[in-house]
Scaffold this motif. Structure first.
Motif, short mmCIF file in Angstrom:
data_model
loop_
_atom_site.label_atom_id
_atom_site.label_comp_id
_atom_site.label_asym_id
_atom_site.label_seq_id
_atom_site.Cartn_x
_atom_site.Cartn_y
_atom_site.Cartn_z
N GLU A 5 -10.28 6.44 8.19
CA GLU A 5 -10.63 5.27 9.10
C GLU A 5 -8.68 5.79 9.43
O GLU A 5 -8.56 5.69 10.97
CB GLU A 5 -10.77 3.92 8.86
CG GLU A 5 -10.33 3.24 9.85
CD GLU A 5 -9.01 3.03 10.25
OE1 GLU A 5 -8.37 2.83 11.63
OE2 GLU A 5 -8.12 2.63 9.41
N GLU A 6 -8.36 6.75 9.19
CA GLU A 6 -6.38 6.40 8.83
C GLU A 6 -6.23 7.95 10.08
O GLU A 6 -4.97 7.88 9.82
CB GLU A 6 -5.67 6.44 7.71
CG GLU A 6 -5.76 5.47 7.09
CD GLU A 6 -5.09 4.28 7.78
OE1 GLU A 6 -4.34 4.09 8.86
OE2 GLU A 6 -4.78 2.93 6.81
N CYS A 37 -3.32 0.64 2.88
CA CYS A 37 -3.94 -0.14 3.51
C CYS A 37 -4.78 -1.06 3.52
O CYS A 37 -5.88 -1.87 3.90
CB CYS A 37 -4.36 0.59 4.77
SG CYS A 37 -4.23 -0.18 6.69
N HIS A 73 0.60 0.00 4.75
CA HIS A 73 1.12 1.58 5.12
C HIS A 73 2.31 1.07 5.00
O HIS A 73 3.33 1.94 5.24
CB HIS A 73 1.09 1.70 6.64
CG HIS A 73 0.59 1.66 7.24
ND1 HIS A 73 0.04 2.95 8.24
CD2 HIS A 73 -1.40 1.00 7.04
CE1 HIS A 73 -1.50 3.15 8.79
NE2 HIS A 73 -2.29 1.95 7.80
N HIS A 133 -8.02 -0.27 2.33
CA HIS A 133 -9.32 -0.15 1.81
C HIS A 133 -10.12 -0.17 0.61
O HIS A 133 -11.03 -0.12 0.38
CB HIS A 133 -9.36 1.71 2.67
CG HIS A 133 -9.03 1.44 4.01
ND1 HIS A 133 -8.69 2.44 4.66
CD2 HIS A 133 -7.71 0.40 5.00
CE1 HIS A 133 -8.26 2.21 6.54
NE2 HIS A 133 -7.55 0.76 5.99
ZN LIG Z 1 -4.17 1.45 7.76
#
Ligand SMILES: [Zn+2]
Ligand SMILES: [Zn+2]
Length: 393
Positions: free
Chosen positions: A131-132, A92, A365, A94
């Motif tokens: 966060e996920e 994602c 993802h 990050h």
């Molecule tokens: Zn994500």
């Protein structure tokens, strides 16, 4: 930044388990002269820099957020810096968000040492875990541990990469930008029996099937047609044998909306529908409605400010100030419920890879996704320009 990004990428860690990443962040922040508070919500880190009269007291206070967690995906890019943790992957971006904010931290640290930071103020760099993770994500946990009481901010900003938009392009939107995300489990409790003797049983599959069909009627008939609403049935299960009427039937739903009122309306109608169907078919009904991330709502003033900064930095043609909203969700929404601010997107280009070769467009993802290092410089430059303007430079 590229070195940090690829090091983080090679060692992805899942939500609340970002110990190595968190240590790297804390060490770098200390090196840059930030006061570091680690271990917030297990692995969260806040780096603080204050300057000017009274050590920054009374000056404006800014919060910039990055996320640090990876996903339970097995990487298939074949890149030299691919994940070394099987089944875990920074899919994602990050890793990139963290590296960009560390890059900005280095610039602030240098300006601070040289006494060149404008005016007086406090800068809080917030690195959040998990966060996920859905409903109980890292932002919420940091807030529960007093994030904004301990590190007060007048405005907060966060940036996410966005595949399919050219690198160095920025997207903003005032008001609702990302959807709320709720998870619903509905169980119909009937009475099992022989498939040949339905009149002696209470079949839970009928209300389950009727509810699945009725759900789209809620989207079509109970929600203002100009508003967005999504109800998806991700799981539907009942029974094990063809000649047995099952005792129970279950549905699991993903429910999303772009306005809190629509979110409330969906909850009310979904519960009414399921209970109504259960009553009509003479079975029981148990509903677990779990509210996850709220609607992410950007405040107009902070969006205007951030959009201006981006326009000045990269030019009008690379900035969309009225980007379409997204049906995905993001736990920065919890932070925006407490402090005004803006969540924005930076283009990630078409950065998919397989066997080390460029594949073309690739969403987040996905096992072929990689954060685009071409975002690092414009991303960090945006943070520096935003903070500089915020503090009156
Ligand atoms: Zn994500
Ligand atoms: Zn993300």
């Amino acid at each position: 930044m590229k070195t940090w990004r690829r090091a983080i990428h090679q060692h992805p860690e899942l939500g609340f388990d970002e110990f190595e990443t968190s240590r790297l962040v804390a060490d770098q922040l200390r090196d840059c002269g930030f006061e570091v508070t680690a271990g917030i919500a297990t692995t969260g880190v806040v780096g603080t820099l204050s300057w000017g009269t009274d050590g920054g007291k009374g000056g404006p206070r800014l919060g910039l957020r990055a996320d640090m967690d990876a996903l339970p995906i097995h990487e298939e890019t074949g890149l030299p810096w691919a994940s070394r943790n099987p089944g875990r992957m920074h899919a994602c971006g990050h890793d990139g968000h963290t590296a960009m904010l560390l890059g900005a931290a280095q610039v602030f640290g240098r300006l601070h040492r040289e006494g060149r930071l404008p005016g007086s103020g406090t800068l809080n760099l917030i690195f959040q875990p998990a966060e996920e993770l859905g409903g109980g994500g890292g932002a919420k946990r940091m807030l529960e541990e007093g994030l904004f009481e301990r590190f007060p901010c007048d405005a907060i900003f966060a940036m996410h990469n966005f595949p399919g938009v050219p690198t160095g392009h920025f997207r903003f939107r005032p008001g609702p930008f990302m959807a709320s995300s709720d998870k619903v489990l509905i169980r119909f409790d009937g009475k099992g029996g022989h498939g040949a003797l339905p009149h002696l049983a209470a079949d839970p599959t009928l209300p389950a099937a009727a509810t699945v069909l009725g759900l789209q009627g809620i989207v079509g008939r109970n929600v203002d047609p100009v508003e967005m609403a999504v109800v998806s049935v991700g799981r539907m299960s009942a029974g094990k044998a063809y000649n047995v009427i099952p005792e129970t039937a279950e549905l699991e739903l993903s429910v999303r909306a772009l306005r809190p009122e629509v979110r409330d309306r969906l909850e009310q109608r979904i519960c009414e529908l399921a209970r109504g169907q259960a009553a009509a078919h003479g079975v029981g009904c148990d509903i677990r409605y779990e509210r996850g991330y709220p609607v992410l709502i950007n405040t107009a003033e902070q969006v205007r400010f951030a959009t201006e900064v981006a326009r000045e930095l990269v030019g009008d043609d690379k900035v969309d100030g009225n980007a379409p909203p997204l049906s995905g969700s993001e736990d920065f929404a919890f932070m925006l419920q407490q402090v005004p601010g803006c969540y924005l997107l930076i283009g990630n280009g078409d950065n998919g890879f397989a066997g080390g070769e460029h594949l073309g467009p690739c969403s987040v993802h996905n096992p072929h996704y990689d954060f685009n290092d071409a975002c690092l410089a414009p991303g960090a430059a945006f943070w520096v320009a935003l903070a500089n303007r915020f503090f009156g430079g």
